[in-house]
Design an enzyme around this catalytic site. Sequence first.
Site: not given
Ligand code: GLN
Length: 271
Positions: A92, A220
């Site tokens: 992510c 995740h």
């Molecule tokens: N901050 C990033 C987004 O919102 C990654 C989010 C995350 O890693 N869950 O796209």
Amino acid sequence: MADFVIGLVLPDVLGTYGDDGNALVLRQRARMRGIDAEIHRITLGDAVPEMLDVYTVGGGEDVAQILAAEHLIADGGITRAANAGRPILAICAGLQVFGRSFRASDRMVDGLGLLDATTSSLQHRMIGELRSDPNLQGFGVTAGALGTAGVLTEPLTGFANHQGATLLGPDAAPLGYVTEGVGNTDAHGALHAGLSQERAKKEVYYEGAVQGSIVATYMHGPVLARNPQLADLLLAAAMGTTVAELPPMTSTFAEQLTAEVATLRAERLKA
Ligand code: GLN
């Protein structure tokens, strides 16, 4: 130092939704094969050792991922590890940080440039389950050690929560093709980035990225707990072998528990 060392990169800033668990899964699957494995935690401000066997990087909030990107670029260790072909799993925010640039906290930020990917913003945050079919080409054509370690055949699943609209360039291959949920981008994100209808149609089916020794995904879960085939592929690549040649897992945790319960029962019956 253990025989097999997993670098857990910046768990203090990146590691939402249990992403640290990816390092635990790698360590456990190695140990169950009789391999002396350890996790080396690398926190913000630490130099990233470039000679570890495999690295995991998690997801995180916008501010956290900006800090992570600045540190990893200034330090250079993870870039040297990637250039040396060490397998790296990035989740992510990790995916976005490994790309060329990403949008966070309302500005464009430089990434490590190790993935041919750029991330702007989705109109609406994507939250939910994600499923994809693995891109067999991704591991064969684009990836070095990962490509020779084996192929993914099982569908990939995970939980996504991101606002990134990520587009891949020609040097990166998708990790999978979305069958459920939203992957790297949605149609609005793809069109907003100025892609042709035809290209946008393709991009909305892409999930994650594979390039060199890096596997990146929005999933995740932690993703390696939900997709053990991917865990073994990373292990095999890190050990310079193939999945087929990995030592067998002598006893799984479930088998150990079953055996323990049987022993306890037998002892009780005797008493
Ligand atoms: N901050 C990033 C987004 O919102 C990654 C989010 C995350 O890693 N869950 O796209």
